[in-house]
Design an enzyme around this catalytic site. Sequence first.
Site, PDB file in Angstrom:
ATOM      1  N   LEU A 102       4.064  -3.272  -6.157  1.00 49.11           N
ATOM      2  CA  LEU A 102       3.443  -2.309  -7.073  1.00 49.11           C
ATOM      3  C   LEU A 102       2.505  -3.024  -8.042  1.00 49.11           C
ATOM      4  CD1 LEU A 102       6.793  -0.416  -7.580  1.00 49.11           C
ATOM      5  CD2 LEU A 102       4.757   0.516  -6.428  1.00 49.11           C
ATOM      6  N   PRO A 103       1.625  -2.258  -8.710  1.00 49.34           N
ATOM      7  CA  PRO A 103       0.617  -2.920  -9.551  1.00 49.34           C
ATOM      8  C   PRO A 103       1.200  -3.723 -10.724  1.00 49.34           C
ATOM      9  CG  PRO A 103      -0.023  -0.643  -9.091  1.00 49.34           C
ATOM     10  CD  PRO A 103       1.381  -0.812  -8.586  1.00 49.34           C
ATOM     11  N   LYS A 116       5.300 -18.014 -10.782  1.00 53.40           N
ATOM     12  CA  LYS A 116       3.999 -17.361 -10.530  1.00 53.40           C
ATOM     13  C   LYS A 116       3.130 -17.378 -11.801  1.00 53.40           C
ATOM     14  CE  LYS A 116       1.068 -14.304  -8.694  1.00 53.40           C
ATOM     15  NZ  LYS A 116       0.171 -14.605  -7.606  1.00 53.40           N
ATOM     16  N   LYS A 149      -4.921 -10.023 -15.952  1.00 57.28           N
ATOM     17  CA  LYS A 149      -3.560  -9.470 -15.980  1.00 57.28           C
ATOM     18  C   LYS A 149      -2.522 -10.601 -15.984  1.00 57.28           C
ATOM     19  CE  LYS A 149      -0.085  -7.572 -12.994  1.00 57.28           C
ATOM     20  NZ  LYS A 149       0.355  -7.332 -11.634  1.00 57.28           N
TER      21      LYS A 149
HETATM   22  P1  NAD Z   1      -2.962  -2.324  -5.308  1.00 55.72           P
HETATM   23  O1  NAD Z   1      -3.323  -1.627  -6.552  1.00 55.72           O
HETATM   24  O2  NAD Z   1      -3.965  -2.464  -4.208  1.00 55.72           O
HETATM   25  O3  NAD Z   1      -1.658  -1.632  -4.643  1.00 55.72           O
HETATM   26  C1  NAD Z   1      -0.594  -1.077  -5.378  1.00 55.72           C
HETATM   27  C2  NAD Z   1      -0.102   0.146  -4.619  1.00 55.72           C
HETATM   28  O4  NAD Z   1       1.009   0.700  -5.335  1.00 55.72           O
HETATM   29  C3  NAD Z   1      -1.161   1.254  -4.514  1.00 55.72           C
HETATM   30  O5  NAD Z   1      -1.308   1.630  -3.157  1.00 55.72           O
HETATM   31  C4  NAD Z   1      -0.593   2.381  -5.369  1.00 55.72           C
HETATM   32  O6  NAD Z   1      -0.932   3.669  -4.898  1.00 55.72           O
HETATM   33  C5  NAD Z   1       0.886   2.105  -5.244  1.00 55.72           C
HETATM   34  N1  NAD Z   1       1.688   2.742  -6.301  1.00 55.72           N
HETATM   35  C6  NAD Z   1       1.430   2.800  -7.628  1.00 55.72           C
HETATM   36  N2  NAD Z   1       2.411   3.471  -8.276  1.00 55.72           N
HETATM   37  C7  NAD Z   1       3.306   3.838  -7.329  1.00 55.72           C
HETATM   38  C8  NAD Z   1       4.533   4.568  -7.357  1.00 55.72           C
HETATM   39  N3  NAD Z   1       5.023   5.018  -8.506  1.00 55.72           N
HETATM   40  N4  NAD Z   1       5.186   4.773  -6.202  1.00 55.72           N
HETATM   41  C9  NAD Z   1       4.683   4.309  -5.021  1.00 55.72           C
HETATM   42  N5  NAD Z   1       3.524   3.612  -4.931  1.00 55.72           N
HETATM   43  C10 NAD Z   1       2.849   3.386  -6.070  1.00 55.72           C
HETATM   44  O7  NAD Z   1      -2.433  -3.770  -5.750  1.00 55.72           O
HETATM   45  P2  NAD Z   1      -2.278  -5.071  -4.832  1.00 55.72           P
HETATM   46  O8  NAD Z   1      -3.546  -5.845  -4.844  1.00 55.72           O
HETATM   47  O9  NAD Z   1      -1.654  -4.659  -3.544  1.00 55.72           O
HETATM   48  O10 NAD Z   1      -1.245  -5.902  -5.699  1.00 55.72           O
HETATM   49  C11 NAD Z   1       0.127  -5.574  -5.775  1.00 55.72           C
HETATM   50  C12 NAD Z   1       0.819  -6.599  -6.638  1.00 55.72           C
HETATM   51  O11 NAD Z   1       0.638  -7.898  -6.065  1.00 55.72           O
HETATM   52  C13 NAD Z   1       0.280  -6.687  -8.068  1.00 55.72           C
HETATM   53  O12 NAD Z   1       1.352  -6.893  -8.948  1.00 55.72           O
HETATM   54  C14 NAD Z   1      -0.659  -7.880  -8.020  1.00 55.72           C
HETATM   55  O13 NAD Z   1      -0.785  -8.511  -9.288  1.00 55.72           O
HETATM   56  C15 NAD Z   1       0.043  -8.766  -7.030  1.00 55.72           C
HETATM   57  N6  NAD Z   1      -0.817  -9.708  -6.311  1.00 55.72           N
HETATM   58  C16 NAD Z   1      -2.041  -9.320  -5.856  1.00 55.72           C
HETATM   59  C17 NAD Z   1      -2.830 -10.228  -5.170  1.00 55.72           C
HETATM   60  C18 NAD Z   1      -4.191  -9.840  -4.645  1.00 55.72           C
HETATM   61  O14 NAD Z   1      -4.956 -10.730  -4.260  1.00 55.72           O
HETATM   62  N7  NAD Z   1      -4.520  -8.560  -4.585  1.00 55.72           N
HETATM   63  C19 NAD Z   1      -2.367 -11.539  -4.932  1.00 55.72           C
HETATM   64  C20 NAD Z   1      -1.097 -11.890  -5.371  1.00 55.72           C
HETATM   65  C21 NAD Z   1      -0.331 -10.962  -6.052  1.00 55.72           C
END
Ligand code: NAD
Length: 294
Positions: free
Chosen positions: A64-65, A170, A245
């Site tokens: 999740l975000p 992390k 973030k």
């Molecule tokens: P994203 O925003 O693309 O995906 C998050 C998903 O969660 C979305 O599809 C959203 O609709 C869903 N969501 C939100 N609230 C929800 C709820 N209540 N119930 C169900 N689904 C819900 O984010 P991401 O890039 O996939 O990143 C996810 C996590 O991983 C974050 O914490 C981010 O910091 C971390 N991260 C991201 C990266 C990257 O390169 N994108 C790398 C390492 C870590």
Amino acid sequence: MRIAFIGLGNMGAPMAHNLLKAGHALTVFDVNAQAVGALAEAGAKAANSARDAVLECELVITMLPAAAHVRSVYLGEEGLLAALPDGAVAVDSSTIDPQTAREVAQVAAGRGIAMADAPVSGGTGGAQAGTLTFMVGATPELFNLIQPVLSDMGRNIVHCGEVGTGQVAKVCNNLLLGISMIGVAEAMALGDALGIDTKVLAGIINTSTGRCWSSDTYNPWPGIIETAPSSRGYTGGFGADLMLKDLGLATEAAKQVRQPVLLGALAQQLYQGMSQRGEGGKDFSGIIGLYRKP
Ligand code: NAD
């Protein structure tokens, strides 16, 4: 294994695809119905809520975000902890603050559910290729149980210690990354201004004591590393807003233990400036815009 996967965004969707490929029985949920539909087409079972998704699972994984989403998905009467079957375990792979990870795990423990924090590094490329690094905070028993499943999505699965320590690892890594990128940008721009060929300078740095990932793999000066975002207009890669973030998590976690993070706080402000200028979607190595002549 019967796995529920919640949060099918940029990272979660490819991770869930890799679990399907590995032969797990997957039930998925996301508030974005399109994301659920894409996984259902690939063979996952679609659920109507996080609670529904976990009803028959042995393991739930969330991606999740931010912390607020993790709290709302896990906790409360509508939260999934109230619906998890006895004996099921939970893994949160979102990047959140260590304190929230520990609090949610404590509530889970109160229900007899073992929970791990397992944030990842490797970006969307690593999520697609199944080569992520997982930083896991869990009891040794839980780590042994989830390690094979995490290996279906990643290459390095590291046990960092008790719950919360995955997020600590992390946060500390990304604090250093955010700072080191600014250092490399400053040195490259100074070298250019003083008249050295930037390729020669990068070569020296990368075989000398200044060498780091930000210089030898992801150099912010265009044309040094052909595969780096700097060589394609700072597109793709790791957005400055995501770095912002993570630096926010680091400074907030530091405040809780009264630990100074002097350079981290400055780095946070510099990426915040990038975000304010409308460049938050650009790769974080675009921070070199602070130094380069237009
Ligand atoms: P994203 O925003 O693309 O995906 C998050 C998903 O969660 C979305 O599809 C959203 O609709 C869903 N969501 C939100 N609230 C929800 C709820 N209540 N119930 C169900 N689904 C819900 O984010 P991401 O890039 O996939 O990143 C996810 C996590 O991983 C974050 O914490 C981010 O910091 C971390 N991260 C991201 C990266 C990257 O390169 N994108 C790398 C390492 C870590």
